[in-house]
Write an enzyme that holds these catalytic residues in place. Structure first.
Site, PDB file in Angstrom:
ATOM      1  N   HIS A 287      -3.439  -5.216   0.221  1.00 47.60           N
ATOM      2  CA  HIS A 287      -2.915  -5.704   1.502  1.00 47.60           C
ATOM      3  C   HIS A 287      -2.924  -7.236   1.497  1.00 47.60           C
ATOM      4  CE1 HIS A 287      -2.659  -2.000   3.995  1.00 47.60           C
ATOM      5  NE2 HIS A 287      -3.541  -1.560   3.111  1.00 47.60           N
TER       6      HIS A 287
ATOM      7  N   GLU B  71      -1.611  -9.301   3.423  1.00 49.72           N
ATOM      8  CA  GLU B  71      -1.662  -9.913   4.757  1.00 49.72           C
ATOM      9  C   GLU B  71      -3.079 -10.281   5.182  1.00 49.72           C
ATOM     10  OE1 GLU B  71      -1.650  -5.357   5.615  1.00 49.72           O
ATOM     11  OE2 GLU B  71      -0.918  -6.761   4.096  1.00 49.72           O
TER      12      GLU B  71
ATOM     13  N   CYS C 223       0.838  -1.193   0.000  1.00 46.13           N
ATOM     14  CA  CYS C 223       0.000   0.000   0.000  1.00 46.13           C
ATOM     15  C   CYS C 223       0.881   1.254   0.000  1.00 46.13           C
ATOM     16  CB  CYS C 223      -0.965  -0.043   1.184  1.00 46.13           C
ATOM     17  SG  CYS C 223      -2.351   1.099   1.032  1.00 46.13           S
TER      18      CYS C 223
END
Length: 545
Positions: free
Chosen positions: A518, A520, A383
């Site tokens: 993102h 994750e 990001c």
């Protein structure tokens, strides 16, 4: 055979917060899923905020984003990481959301002029949301945020009391997680906090079927018997929850303590034998890995690492699959800006710059990016980490000295990064899903497809998939006007979504990727995210030369 009707397991907490209700709920869900049941989890938060989206990371930790764009409590991240499922906005709600819905209905006249009260209207809305989340599931685990005795939590406790009465005792179970503190001066574990917490539950009509006891020391058999007798639960329903070297060991600890036996007895589930072999292997690798990798984590919220919870957990997942411990070297970007790279970056195997908001610390992050670019150190920018990689490249390779983001300088002449609103206004991409925040900003939230470039490192990392799907949470986008200049100089756009730049990578570098999404948020212990796993592999290769 699917269960009908859906069974409910309600998880409440007592004495104090942060005891690990979310991990306990996720652990029970994991065991039941690995038996073969279709299991989901819901987190009901009594705070009055509508969602955590506008809450400070210092106040609340990470905001977890679901596939459908909901900004939720970080416990939903734990649920997804344990269960390897995609949850949705129906899996998390707050007091604020409940009251907003009820007030909107009242204003529309849906209640036909009734006097609106906590009972039945607020409590009814809470139970409606629980039933909605239970649709299509064999078992729904409901975690009630906060602790018993909190005034804002009373409607939620009333809701689970009423719901159990409605569905019947064989279809609902109450589990209470509490603290059994060890008093060093006295040299003993104390049961009174648990007894008082259970008394508070009983006062409002809820009797727990099981106690999960957080304790620093093992619970002697005599103490378990005392808790069972004083709190009115069966002796096999007092479960120990000791600190573990990794949260992923908790399901195995619960299994060892035979937690499924009383669950089966209460809910009439028959013999329960979960298949935890793969899980057990991964946990062993987390606890005693063969290798080690050192990753520089360059951020600015280092005083509260809960702000990066999904990302730090995703590194654990990648490490488990590589049989390597990923040691995080926390690098404060402001310190890096002030003191330089020496001693901070020269001994690491990879450099990671995570997402974030605001100008503070960005110059230090760009120093880390330049160091990775010029020294062949594997780099992953997420990001803001991708956006800063583009700005750093524009300044130091393209020699655009005033290259910047409009987030940091609204009037900059070379906006490498600009507001998503600008993209919407100039390109007419009406299909782009965005959300208007109460603060006036437009956020891009939730999962979007990304087309990967053929022959790119990104496509290789995602196992040659031409299209991938990842989640977003940001307001700013890479400006496509500079794309040709970037690519001519060696910074290639390797991922796109409806005209938006989703990923960039550096030609001729061992491993250098920036992604706007993102990764994750979609990483799980049994299924690590491909981008983060690829980054960890590259760092491991660097370590072994």
């Amino acid at each position: 055979m699917p269960l009908s009707p859906t069974k409910y397991i309600f998880v409440t907490g007592g004495v104090l917060s942060s005891l690990g209700k979310g991990i306990a709920a996720a652990s029970i869900a994991t065991l039941l899923k690995n038996v073969g049941f279709k299991v989901s989890i819901l987190k009901a938060d009594p705070y009055i905020n509508v969602d955590p989206g506008t809450m400070s990371p210092l106040e609340h930790g990470e905001v977890f984003v679901t596939d459908d764009g909901a900004e939720t409590d970080l416990d939903l991240g734990h649920y997804e990481r344990f269960l390897d499922v995609d949850l949705h906005q129906t899996n998390n709600f707050t007091t604020g959301k409940v009251y907003s819905t009820v007030i909107e209905k009242e204003r529309r006249g849906d209640y036909l002029g009734e006097t609106i009260q906590v009972i039945p209207h607020i409590v009814g809305e809470i139970t409606r949301r629980m039933k909605e989340a239970a649709k299509g599931q064999d078992i729904l685990i409901v975690e009630i945020g906060g602790t018993v005795g909190d005034i804002e939590g009373l409607p939620f406790l009333e809701a689970i009391r009423e719901l159990r009465s409605e569905v019947g005792k064989k279809n609902a179970m109450n589990i209470h997680l509490t603290l059994v503190p060890y008093i060093t001066v006295a040299g003993e574990l104390k049961t009174k906090p648990t007894q008082h917490s259970v008394q508070e539950l009983r006062r409002i009509g809820i009797t727990p079927d099981m106690l999960i006891c957080r304790a620093e020391r093992p619970l002697p058999k005599e103490l378990r018997n005392k808790l069972a007798s004083s709190c009115g639960v069966e002796r096999n329903s007092v479960i120990e929850s000791a600190d573990a070297p990794t949260i992923y060991q908790v399901p195995l600890n619960f299994l060892k303590d035979n937690i499924l036996a009383p669950v089966s007895e209460v809910l009439d589930l028959g013999e329960l034998k979960p298949h935890m072999e793969e899980w057990n292997t991964l946990v062993k690798r987390v606890i005693a890995p063969r290798d080690e990798i050192v990753i520089a984590f360059v951020g600015k919220y280092l005083g509260l690492k809960e702000s990066y919870k999904s990302l730090t957990e995703s590194l654990i997942h990648a490490g488990a699959h590589l049989d390597a411990k990923i040691t995080i070297k926390w690098v404060d970007s402001e310190v890096l800006e002030e003191k330089g790279e020496k001693g901070l970056l020269d001994d690491v195997d990879g450099i990671l710059v995570p997402g974030g908001f605001g100008e503070r610390g960005v110059e230090g992050k760009m120093r880390a990016i330049r160091y990775a670019r010029e020294n062949g150190v594997p780099y992953l920018g997420i990001c803001l980490g991708m956006q800063l990689a583009m700005i750093e490249f524009a300044r130091n390779v393209l020699k655009i000295e005033d290259a910047n983001s409009v987030e940091f300088n609204a009037t900059c002449k070379n906006p490498i990064i600009y507001l998503i609103d600008t993209f919407l206004d100039t390109s007419g991409q009406k299909q782009l899903r965005t959300y208007q925040s109460p603060l006036g900003g437009t956020m891009r939230l939730g999962a979007y497809q990304c087309q990967t470039k053929k022959g790119s490192l990104l496509r290789e990392v995602y196992q040659d998939k031409p299209t991938i799907k990842e989640r977003h949470r940001h307001r700013y986008e890479a400006n496509p006007e500079y794309r040709s200049a970037f690519e001519a100089a060696g910074l290639t756009v390797s991922g796109e979504s409806d005209g938006l730049i989703e990923a960039v990578e550096l030609e001729g570098h061992p491993w250098f990727i920036g992604v706007q999404f993102h990764p994750e948020f979609t990483s799980r212990l049994t299924n690590p995210n491909k981008a983060i796993l690829g980054f960890a592999k590259a760092a491991l290769a660097t370590r072994h030369g």
